[in-house]
Design a protein around this motif. Structure first.
Motif, PDB file in Angstrom:
ATOM      1  N   PRO A  95       0.679  -1.150   0.038  1.00 25.93           N
ATOM      2  CA  PRO A  95      -0.026   0.061  -0.008  1.00 25.93           C
ATOM      3  C   PRO A  95       0.738   1.141  -0.125  1.00 25.93           C
ATOM      4  N   VAL A  96       2.025   1.149   0.726  1.00 23.50           N
ATOM      5  CA  VAL A  96       3.033   2.529   0.618  1.00 23.50           C
ATOM      6  C   VAL A  96       3.313   2.746  -0.804  1.00 23.50           C
ATOM      7  N   ALA A  97       3.813   1.652  -1.412  1.00 20.25           N
ATOM      8  CA  ALA A  97       3.995   1.916  -2.763  1.00 20.25           C
ATOM      9  C   ALA A  97       2.988   2.472  -3.956  1.00 20.25           C
ATOM     10  N   ALA A  98       1.736   2.013  -3.507  1.00 21.79           N
ATOM     11  CA  ALA A  98       0.508   2.511  -4.173  1.00 21.79           C
ATOM     12  C   ALA A  98       0.285   3.897  -3.827  1.00 21.79           C
ATOM     13  N   VAL A  99       0.509   4.335  -2.679  1.00 18.94           N
ATOM     14  CA  VAL A  99       0.284   5.630  -2.431  1.00 18.94           C
ATOM     15  C   VAL A  99       1.185   6.700  -3.070  1.00 18.94           C
ATOM     16  N   LEU A 100       2.469   5.995  -2.881  1.00 20.87           N
ATOM     17  CA  LEU A 100       3.522   6.964  -3.764  1.00 20.87           C
ATOM     18  C   LEU A 100       3.517   6.924  -5.054  1.00 20.87           C
TER      19      LEU A 100
END
Lengths: 95, 172
Positions: free
Chosen positions: B20-25
């Motif tokens: 999810p962190v990669a998706a937000v970035l």
């Protein structure tokens, strides 16, 4: 021819103080040529996501860009034939 | 930690992981998600491609192609590029449109300019040249396609499958 047309468009805009990214480009006569940069942009992003490795990345991008451009040309020809030949025949037959 | 499945012992298939962190970035800056996951070159290529499409749309059609008030449906696609789309729209709405006394915001007519307070000024040149016809359509399409392609990248970053590295190794 495309390069000359683009330069002409930029020149025409420059005399009216064309501001990039604010005012539009005068490419009404060359709108069809914008298919190429759009296909290239789509291919660059799609192949960057889908390829397992990036060893032959630019070759794959060039292939996909060419495929999109050719497909769009063929699609346009097919629609043209459909409208100008088949629809016209149906209209004349119905009349 | 998900275990990798194997088609055969010499070529294990890496497992898909939820990031999810990669998706937000990726939603904030095109390509940042993949760079966060260690795929730097992919991230750079994604960012260059998505931003080139978006900026190409602005170059072709002008700032008028990003307009959440007049082209809301298209703006939904453009918004997927990230905060840059919202920033461009904010500048368009606040710096290049006419602010009427009743609070309404509209595009300037061809024979009216824009004063420092945002009000219409008759007889002056409009704050920007609005694109028309195919040029406007294509500029809008460029920017929206950029958002659509970034959506693919966001989903790919969210459900990430590590790619096999090249023979030379490294993050490329």
């Amino acid at each position: 021819m495309v390069t000359g047309g683009v330069l002409l468009a930029l020149g025409a805009g420059a005399t009216a103080a064309w501001r990039p990214f604010l005012d539009p480009l005068n490419v009404h006569e060359l709108w069809w040529a914008l298919l190429i940069p759009m296909s290239l942009g789509i291919s660059v992003v799609y192949k960057a996501v889908r390829l397992r490795t990036l060893e032959r990345y630019w070759r794959e991008v060039a292939i996909m860009t060419t495929q999109i451009v050719l497909a769009m040309i063929l699609l346009g020809l097919a629609v043209y034939v459909f409208v100008e030949v088949y629809v016209r025949w149906v209209a004349e037959y119905a009349a | 930690m998900p275990s990798s499945s194997t088609s055969d012992q010499s070529h294990p298939v890496p497992a898909e992981s939820f990031q999810p962190v990669a998706a937000v970035l990726a939603a904030i800056l095109p390509g940042a998600g993949h760079a966060y996951l260690g795929e730097t070159r992919r991230g750079v290529l994604i960012g260059a491609g998505v931003l080139s499409l978006f900026l190409g749309g602005l170059l072709v059609g002008g700032i008028g192609v990003v307009d959440r008030r007049e082209n809301f449906i298209w703006f939904l696609g453009q918004a997927l590029v990230g905060p840059i789309a919202f920033g461009v729209d904010y500048v368009h709405q606040t710096q290049f449109k006419i602010q009427e006394p009743n609070g309404r915001v509209r595009v300037a007519a061809p024979d009216e300019g824009r004063g420092p307070d945002g009000r219409a000024v008759r007889g002056e040149a409009p704050p920007y040249e609005r694109s028309l016809g195919r040029v406007h359509e294509l500029g809008t399409l460029f920017a929206t396609v950029a958002g659509m392609m970034n959506l693919i990248c966001i989903i790919d970053a969210l459900y990430h499958t590590p790619r096999r590295r090249a023979a030379g190794g490294g993050a490329w």
